[in-house]
Design an enzyme around this catalytic site. Structure first.
Site, PDB file in Angstrom:
ATOM      1  N   GLU A 181      28.658  32.768 -26.943  1.00 35.44           N
ATOM      2  CA  GLU A 181      28.403  34.176 -27.209  1.00 35.44           C
ATOM      3  C   GLU A 181      29.696  34.937 -26.900  1.00 35.44           C
ATOM      4  OE1 GLU A 181      24.439  35.574 -25.641  1.00 35.44           O
ATOM      5  OE2 GLU A 181      24.537  33.609 -24.679  1.00 35.44           O
ATOM      6  N   ARG A 183      25.184  21.163 -16.335  1.00 32.66           N
ATOM      7  CA  ARG A 183      26.317  22.081 -16.385  1.00 32.66           C
ATOM      8  C   ARG A 183      27.278  21.779 -15.241  1.00 32.66           C
ATOM      9  NH1 ARG A 183      24.918  28.169 -14.785  1.00 32.66           N
ATOM     10  NH2 ARG A 183      27.159  28.148 -14.465  1.00 32.66           N
ATOM     11  N   LYS A 237      29.280  34.469 -16.233  1.00 30.44           N
ATOM     12  CA  LYS A 237      30.144  35.397 -16.958  1.00 30.44           C
ATOM     13  C   LYS A 237      29.912  36.833 -16.494  1.00 30.44           C
ATOM     14  CE  LYS A 237      29.386  34.026 -21.298  1.00 30.44           C
ATOM     15  NZ  LYS A 237      29.554  33.982 -22.771  1.00 30.44           N
TER      16      LYS A 237
END
Length: 571
Positions: free
Chosen positions: A44, A270, A280
């Protein structure tokens, strides 16, 4: 059929066969997807990529490369309020810098808004989606809890015709934000709360960075992502474990809108790296609050920050290959990343001498005005490379302040009053006198003598117990600023701060030390921004790409040396 070749770095996995590669291999052998392998990296564009994304990049592009497939770069840009072209440009730069290429396979979910709308209308016509007019709070209250089933919306039984009409008017901009949403008809008693009539579309009267004001109706990520995969004929949708529960929506949508062979989602753990944060949102807070100097601050785990810090793409790929791919979340030691960076830089960075905390030495018996240009190798014997440079020696030099102790311990192997040490690639010197600051009594200069017969000769006797000291000629030295970067946080897991505490509470006040007045070899004046060196016994350094100027480089420490090589008293 491909030979399943594996590149230890570019394939992102090394020689070992992880569970994801076994899935791909199984599908290839079974003839699924007609032998195609198509993966994608779908960020994104709402922030800069970090080291966790680097792991995913190496995996998705690496699997595609290993199995003679292709990996798409796609921007899942469905939120006009947080996305920006500057993030698109930074992501493209970072992925390319890591060594991967998508060819012509660059896509944007925002280019699919029209077909995505038609997919949603098809679900409405099939009686599988409806327009809900509850408020956000009402929707949340009706969803239930992990122990209680949810309640169906009072608008769930609207007719197909009414839903289609409302959905079209939502697109036309007739309603304000929040007036209606489109939801799938899931199961309000589902144990996976993601499937309790998940939201598919919401109204947002906001300008999209690519589509402008063409749309005020935007698909949710969980709707746009799987359908974009299907439109692009992705075969293996590889994502992190945080999307494991979302797989139910992924499968529901594709089962209702596509036939096999269609994409399937697989999750891997992850990257949770010690002494960093991977959110983020939190990284954005650090930048916007001025707690770091920007997205490329060398203390950040962003790819931009690591690039400026001096990490190489090869070093990051080596790290990704070493940590491998797993099914369960765990934390990874920062030492593993730093070891990979050191191992990569070891044969990449030529050795030079730098004195970061200078102590003046006058060699009393060295002729005044004399300058010798001595040969010094760029590489140690265990590196199969040739190359050297000339370094000047004169009567006045600088050595590291930590290379001298007035009252040293018994195992001291450097300079002491009345003791000797070899100047690297030069002569042995002996400390004869200490010149002190009258106000503090601290040593500000050493008066030494040198042995003119010791150049190039092996040490004997007591001299064999000493170590070589780096030095620079005072009249030839290059003054420079050197920045010593350390970990940004004082605790390994700052995102688990505990009740009442923030990750900000663990910011390391000593995460950067700026040294001015450092003295470097004169040849480093020719260093270009981005050039890397090993400052002997200090670590690996890079000429800062933003602040270095011709003849006046600024150096960042990339990573220090392993303990057995590091410059520290008594070692």
């Amino acid at each position: 059929m491909p030979d399943f070749k594996s590149d230890p770095q570019l394939s992102g996995g090394g020689e070992s066969r992880d569970f994801l590669r076994e899935i791909v291999r199984r599908d290839m052998l079974a003839g699924a997807y007609d032998g195609r392998v198509v993966t994608r990296f779908p960020p994104e564009p709402n922030g800069y990529l970090h080291i966790g994304h680097a792991k995913s990049i190496c995996l998705n592009f690496g699997v595609a490369r290993e199995f003679d497939g292709v990996c798409h770069l796609r921007f899942d840009d469905t939120n006009p309020e947080t996305e920006d072209m500057k993030y698109v440009e930074s992501i493209i730069r970072d992925v390319r810098w890591l060594g991967y290429d998508w060819g012509e396979k660059l896509f944007f979910a925002s280019d699919y808004f029209e077909p995505l709308y038609e997919f949603a209308a098809r679900l409405i016509r099939d009686g599988k989606a409806y327009v809900d007019s509850q408020t956000e709070e009402e929707i949340r209250e009706h969803r239930g809890t992990v122990t209680e089933a949810g309640r169906e919306s009072p608008y769930r039984d609207r007719s197909v015709e009414e839903n289609l009409d409302l959905f079209a008017r939502m697109r036309a901009g007739e309603f304000p934000d929040g007036a209606h949403v489109l939801r799938a008809k899931g199961d309000m008693a589902a144990s996976n709360m993601k499937m309790r009539d998940p939201l598919l579309y919401r109204i947002r009267h906001a300008t999209h960075y690519r589509r402008g004001d063409d749309w005020c109706l935007y698909p949710m990520y969980d709707f746009a992502h799987p359908l974009s995969d299907a439109v692009e004929k992705i075969t293996h949708s590889i994502c992190t474990l945080e999307f494991e529960n979302n797989r139910a929506i992924y499968d529901w949508l594709l089962d209702n809108l596509f036939q096999e062979p269609r994409p399937h989602q697989y999750e891997f753990a992850r990257l949770n790296l010690d002494y960093t944060i991977m959110s983020k949102r939190k990284l954005l807070e650090l930048v916007e609050e001025g707690l770091v100097s920007g997205w490329d601050d060398p203390r950040l785990p962003t790819i931009a920050g690591m690039r400026r810090r001096g990490y190489t793409p090869e070093g990051i790929r080596l790290f990704a290959a070493r940590i491998g791919v797993d099914k369960s979340n765990s934390r990874v030691s920062m030492d593993l990343l730093e070891d990979a960076i050191r191992d990569d830089l070891n044969a990449r960075a030529p050795r030079v001498m730098a004195v970061l905390r200078p102590l003046k030495v006058t060699i009393a018996n060295y002729p005044e005005g004399k300058v010798e240009w001595l040969e010094a190798p760029h590489w140690p014997r265990d590196i199969d490379k040739e190359g050297s440079r000339k370094v000047p020696l004169s009567r006045e030099i600088f050595i590291e302040r930590t290379d001298f102790l007035e009252n040293p311990p018994a195992d001291w192997i450097r300079l002491r009053p009345g003791g000797e040490v070899r100047l690297r690639s030069a002569y042995f010197i002996r400390c004869e006198e200490i010149i002190r600051d009258p106000a503090t009594g601290d040593a500000i200069e050493l008066r030494c003598t040198y042995d003119p017969d010791s150049l190039g000769k092996p040490a004997k006797g007591a001299r064999k117990k000493t170590t070589a000291a780096q030095w620079v000629s005072a009249s030839h030295a290059l003054p420079a600023e050197v920045r010593l970067y350390d970990r940004l946080f004082t605790t390994a897991d700052p995102e688990s701060a505990g009740e009442g505490r923030s990750f900000r509470d663990f910011l390391n006040p000593g995460s950067v030390e700026v040294l001015t007045g450092c003295m470097l070899e004169p040849g480093l004046a020719d260093a270009s921004p981005g050039d890397r060196f090993q400052f002997l016994r200090h670590g690996y350094f890079i000429a800062d790409e933003a602040d270095s100027r011709p003849g006046s480089p600024v150096f960042n420490r990339i990573v220090d040396l392993k303990d057995r090589y590091r410059l520290q008293p008594g070692k």
